[in-house]
Design a protein around this motif. Structure first.
Motif, PDB file in Angstrom:
ATOM      1  N   ALA A  11       0.821  -1.210   0.000  1.00  0.00           N
ATOM      2  CA  ALA A  11       0.000   0.000   0.000  1.00  0.00           C
ATOM      3  C   ALA A  11       0.854   1.258   0.000  1.00  0.00           C
ATOM      4  N   GLY A  12       2.104   1.129  -0.394  1.00  0.00           N
ATOM      5  CA  GLY A  12       2.967   2.304  -0.478  1.00  0.00           C
ATOM      6  C   GLY A  12       2.457   3.300  -1.500  1.00  0.00           C
ATOM      7  N   LEU A  13       2.647   4.579  -1.206  1.00  0.00           N
ATOM      8  CA  LEU A  13       2.127   5.624  -2.090  1.00  0.00           C
ATOM      9  C   LEU A  13       3.187   6.233  -2.989  1.00  0.00           C
ATOM     10  N   GLY A  14       4.430   6.157  -2.584  1.00  0.00           N
ATOM     11  CA  GLY A  14       5.495   6.790  -3.355  1.00  0.00           C
ATOM     12  C   GLY A  14       6.182   5.823  -4.299  1.00  0.00           C
ATOM     13  N   LYS A  15       6.993   6.369  -5.171  1.00  0.00           N
ATOM     14  CA  LYS A  15       7.874   5.595  -6.038  1.00  0.00           C
ATOM     15  C   LYS A  15       9.237   6.294  -6.071  1.00  0.00           C
ATOM     16  N   PRO A  16      10.254   5.685  -5.477  1.00  0.00           N
ATOM     17  CA  PRO A  16      10.271   4.383  -4.796  1.00  0.00           C
ATOM     18  C   PRO A  16       9.558   4.455  -3.449  1.00  0.00           C
ATOM     19  N   SER A  17       9.231   3.301  -2.916  1.00  0.00           N
ATOM     20  CA  SER A  17       8.475   3.208  -1.677  1.00  0.00           C
ATOM     21  C   SER A  17       9.153   2.232  -0.724  1.00  0.00           C
ATOM     22  N   SER A  18       9.342   2.652   0.525  1.00  0.00           N
ATOM     23  CA  SER A  18       9.913   1.739   1.514  1.00  0.00           C
ATOM     24  C   SER A  18       8.941   0.593   1.797  1.00  0.00           C
ATOM     25  N   THR A  19       7.643   0.851   1.644  1.00  0.00           N
ATOM     26  CA  THR A  19       6.645  -0.199   1.828  1.00  0.00           C
ATOM     27  C   THR A  19       6.804  -1.275   0.757  1.00  0.00           C
ATOM     28  N   ARG A  20       6.999  -0.872  -0.482  1.00  0.00           N
ATOM     29  CA  ARG A  20       7.242  -1.833  -1.564  1.00  0.00           C
ATOM     30  C   ARG A  20       8.554  -2.573  -1.330  1.00  0.00           C
ATOM     31  N   LEU A  21       9.559  -1.861  -0.860  1.00  0.00           N
ATOM     32  CA  LEU A  21      10.849  -2.499  -0.606  1.00  0.00           C
ATOM     33  C   LEU A  21      10.713  -3.587   0.454  1.00  0.00           C
TER      34      LEU A  21
END
Length: 204
Positions: A11-21
Motif C-alpha cells: 500500500a505504499g504511495l510513493g515511487k520508490p516506496s519503503s513499503t514496496r521495498l
C-alpha cells in the motif's frame, strides 16, 4: 510439481516506496525458504495503481477488471504478504479499503504475513492492535512474526525492534513458508487444519 502462488500487497504511495521495498524483501525471504523443493510464483500488487478502482468499487459495489484480477490473485494465492505504511498509528485507508472490497470469507484459513513501515518506531504496535486483529477477523492464519521497518531500520546494526531488519525478515519469511507448505500438503483445505497444527508446522 505445481508452483505455489505467493502474492504481496503493497500500500505504499510513493515511487520508490519503503513499503514496496519491505514487501519485496519479505517475498524473497519466503521464496528462498520454499525453493528449491517447491517452485514459487511471486507477484506484488501495488495498491496505488488501483486507488481509483478501489474507491469506485466502494461506491458502486462493482470492481473494475483490473481490481477484479488483483482480488482473484490475492484470494487464489497459497500465501499473502500484506504491507502498509502507518498513518496516525494505524494502516492506511487505501490498504483497509482494498481488503474491505474482498469478500469477508475469501481469506479464511489463508496464511498471511503482515508488515508495515513508518518514520518512527512508535508506530510499530499498529501491527498488533490494527493489522493482526483485522486479519484475525477475516479468519486468516497470521504468521507469528510481524515485521515493522522504521526509517532507522534500513541502515545497519540493531533496529527499532531489538534486532536487525534482515533477521526479522528472514524469520517471518520462514514462518510464512512453513504455513504455506503445511497448507499445500493438506490438499489446500487450509480451514480444516487446526490452528495448533499450523503453529507446529513452523517448527519443522
Amino acid at each position: 510439481m505445481t508452483a505455489m502462488k505467493l502474492v504481496a500487497v503493497s500500500a505504499g504511495l510513493g515511487k520508490p516506496s519503503s513499503t514496496r521495498l519491505l514487501a519485496d524483501r519479505l517475498s524473497e525471504a519466503t521464496r528462498k525458504q520454499l525453493e528449491p523443493d517447491q517452485p514459487v510464483e511471486t507477484r506484488v500488487i501495488e495498491l496505488r495503481d488501483l486507488a481509483r478502482d478501489i474507491a469506485n468499487n466502494m461506491v458502486t459495489g462493482f470492481p473494475s477488471p483490473a481490481l477484479s484480477e488483483a482480488i482473484e490473485a490475492v484470494t487464489g494465492a497459497d500465501g499473502v504478504i500484506a504491507v502498509t505504511p502507518i498513518f496516525t498509528a494505524s494502516y492506511s485507508g487505501l490498504f483497509k479499503s482494498f481488503f474491505d472490497v474482498i469478500d469477508h470469507t475469501a481469506l479464511a484459513g489463508k496464511p498471511v504475513l503482515v508488515g508495515a513501515t513508518g518514520g518512527t518506531a512508535r508506530h510499530s504496535l499498529a501491527l498488533e492492535h490494527a493489522l493482526r486483529p483485522m486479519f484475525a477477523y477475516l479468519r486468516a492464519v497470521v504468521a507469528p512474526t510481524a515485521v515493522y521497518a522504521a526509517s532507522e531500520d534500513w541502515g545497519t546494526g540493531t533496529g527499532s525492534q531489538g534486532d536487525d531488519l534482515a533477521t526479522r525478515v528472514t524469520r517471518a519469511g520462514g514462518e510464512l513458508a512453513g504455513l504455506m507448505r503445511h497448507g499445500r500438503t493438506t490438499g489446500g483445505v487450509a480451514e480444516a487444519v487446526p490452528f495448533e497444527e499450523r503453529l507446529a508446522a513452523l517448527r519443522l
